[in-house]
Design a protein around this motif. Structure first.
Motif, mmCIF file in Angstrom:
data_model
loop_
_atom_site.group_PDB
_atom_site.id
_atom_site.type_symbol
_atom_site.label_atom_id
_atom_site.label_comp_id
_atom_site.label_asym_id
_atom_site.label_seq_id
_atom_site.Cartn_x
_atom_site.Cartn_y
_atom_site.Cartn_z
ATOM 1 N N LEU A 32 -4.910 -5.331 9.586
ATOM 2 C CA LEU A 32 -6.371 -5.424 9.672
ATOM 3 C C LEU A 32 -6.909 -6.119 8.428
ATOM 4 O O LEU A 32 -6.183 -6.305 7.455
ATOM 5 N N ASP A 52 -8.300 6.779 0.307
ATOM 6 C CA ASP A 52 -7.748 5.490 0.728
ATOM 7 C C ASP A 52 -8.949 4.642 1.144
ATOM 8 O O ASP A 52 -9.581 4.905 2.167
ATOM 9 N N GLY A 111 0.816 -1.217 0.000
ATOM 10 C CA GLY A 111 0.000 0.000 0.000
ATOM 11 C C GLY A 111 0.845 1.262 0.000
ATOM 12 O O GLY A 111 0.518 2.250 -0.662
ATOM 13 N N ASN A 135 -8.787 6.372 10.316
ATOM 14 C CA ASN A 135 -8.025 5.348 11.016
ATOM 15 C C ASN A 135 -7.258 5.988 12.170
ATOM 16 O O ASN A 135 -6.375 6.800 11.905
ATOM 17 N N ALA A 154 0.350 -5.989 -0.591
ATOM 18 C CA ALA A 154 -0.012 -5.494 -1.927
ATOM 19 C C ALA A 154 -0.594 -4.095 -1.805
ATOM 20 O O ALA A 154 -1.046 -3.686 -0.728
#
Ligand SMILES: Cc1ncc(COP(=O)(O)O)c(C=O)c1O
Length: 379
Positions: free
Chosen positions: A323, A169, A73, A144, A204
């Protein structure tokens, strides 16, 4: 095609053998049939057939026109941040993933890009803070770890009127629950490591762009020039994971809702942050702009001591970062995911040493609640 079918079948590509599972093209380079001829594949940093199917599927799921699969990411987010030039101004959600905040504060700020964190769930505040040189809005919704909800459609309109792009995001909800490009966003980024993978076995990242996004060529250039691309085997694992995205997410969200109900009744739990709660300030907005509330729950306990103790008592749920996996994970944001976020921002956002963040998995709900009950009890 409807969501669950699209997740299973994607772009429905079959090679000459008719294989249902995509072949893994573990080839770095490709033989040319003759001079100035190409099969369409020359070198895997630029295009790889396995990764290409994954990218097509991600573009379909996010309702975008093009997608790129990255090695994680952060590689995807770093590519997006390169779209900004010295002197330009970018507004960011104030409780962003700490790794994104570190990338912004310690790396991209060096290049003369001006970053400003604000509460992007406050649309009026965003309108106020836009300047002529604001060229980007980068948001996480839900945020977040405080689970604040930002209005994607309203922020896209504000950004466009100012000549800026809206970047979302979408890691926390995935395209199964939320499709920011349909709501007007220009670019979606993902930590594919999370819900898209779902099994804690692949790192990823993804970028997906909307139709006509003026950044498409620039992203393609960074992608093929820098080479932080996803390898063929991980691409295949991701293709496999996407097939069960909806199944996993629906179950995770259902488990999360039950855990929230239970948390609310616990004497040691002082606050619960979950957009599925009718009293959550972003509840109605989230119900309008997404089709689910997700599997992430943040909550505060009565003391920092109890928060720390509970992590060591867990038996089924893992005390771990990350997560979105089938396994439930409990995180202590102030020491883990957000350790490197500026202290004053964390304080302002309410991230303190009593806060825990639970990524709810697909286990049996009774086992999850039993584990939380023994971990969160006062001595
Ligand atoms: C919301 C969010 N975005 C981006 C990232 C970075 O992704 P990765 O760890 O795959 O590099 C994370 C990682 O935790 C995240 O939670």
């Amino acid at each position: 095609m409807k969501d669950f079918s699209l997740e299973v079948h994607g772009c429905q590509y079959y090679d000459a053998t008719g294989a249902i599972s995509q072949p893994i093209y573990a080839s770095a380079t490709f033989r040319h049939p003759g001079f100035q001829q190409s099969t369409g594949y020359d070198y895997s940093r630029v295009t790889n057939p396995t990764r290409e199917i994954l990218e097509k599927n991600m573009a379909l799921l996010e309702r975008g026109t093009k997608s790129w699969a990255f090695s994680c990411g952060m590689a995807a987010i770093s590519t997006v941040l390169k779209l900004f030039s010295p002197g330009e101004h970018v507004l960011l959600s104030e409780d962003l993933y700490g790794g994104t905040a570190r990338l912004v504060n310690e790396i991209y700020s060096r290049y003369g890009i001006r970053f400003e964190y604000i509460d992007t769930s406050d649309t009026a505040l965003v309108r106020q803070r836009l300047r002529p040189e604001t060229k980007g809005l980068f948001i996480e919704t839900p945020s977040n770890p405080m689970m604040k909800i930002s209005d994607i459609h309203a922020l896209a309109s504000l950004a466009h009127a100012n000549g800026a792009r809206l970047i979302v995001d979408n890691t926390f909800l995935s395209p199964h629950f939320q499709r920011p490009l349909k709501l007007g966003a220009d670019i979606v980024v993902h930590s594919g490591t999370k819900y898209l993978c779902g099994h804690n076995d692949v790192l990823a990242g993804f970028i997906v762009v909307s139709e006509g996004c003026p950044d498409t060529e620039a992203i393609e250039l960074f992608y093929k020039s820098e080479g932080a691309v996803l390898d063929p085997f991980s691409s295949w694992l991701m293709l496999r994971s996407l097939k069960t995205l909806g199944l996993r997410l629906e179950r995770q969200a259902a488990n999360a809702a039950k855990i929230v109900d239970w948390l609310l009744k616990q004497p040691t739990v002082t606050e619960v942050f979950y957009p599925g709660l009718p009293c959550h300030p972003g509840h109605d907005l989230q119900a309008r702009q997404a089709s689910g509330f997700g599997g992430m729950v943040s909550f505060k306990v009565s003391s920092a001591e109890l928060a720390k103790k509970s992590l060591g008592r867990l038996k089924l749920i893992a005390f771990a970062e990350s997560l979105g996996s089938v396994e439930s994970l409990l995180t202590y944001p102030i020491e883990q995911t957000h350790k490197e976020s500026p202290a004053e921002l964390l304080k302002k956002a309410g991230v303190d040493d009593c806060l825990l963040r639970l990524s709810v998995g697909i286990e049996d709900i009774d086992d999850l609640i039993a584990d939380l009950a023994q971990a969160l009890k006062e001595d």
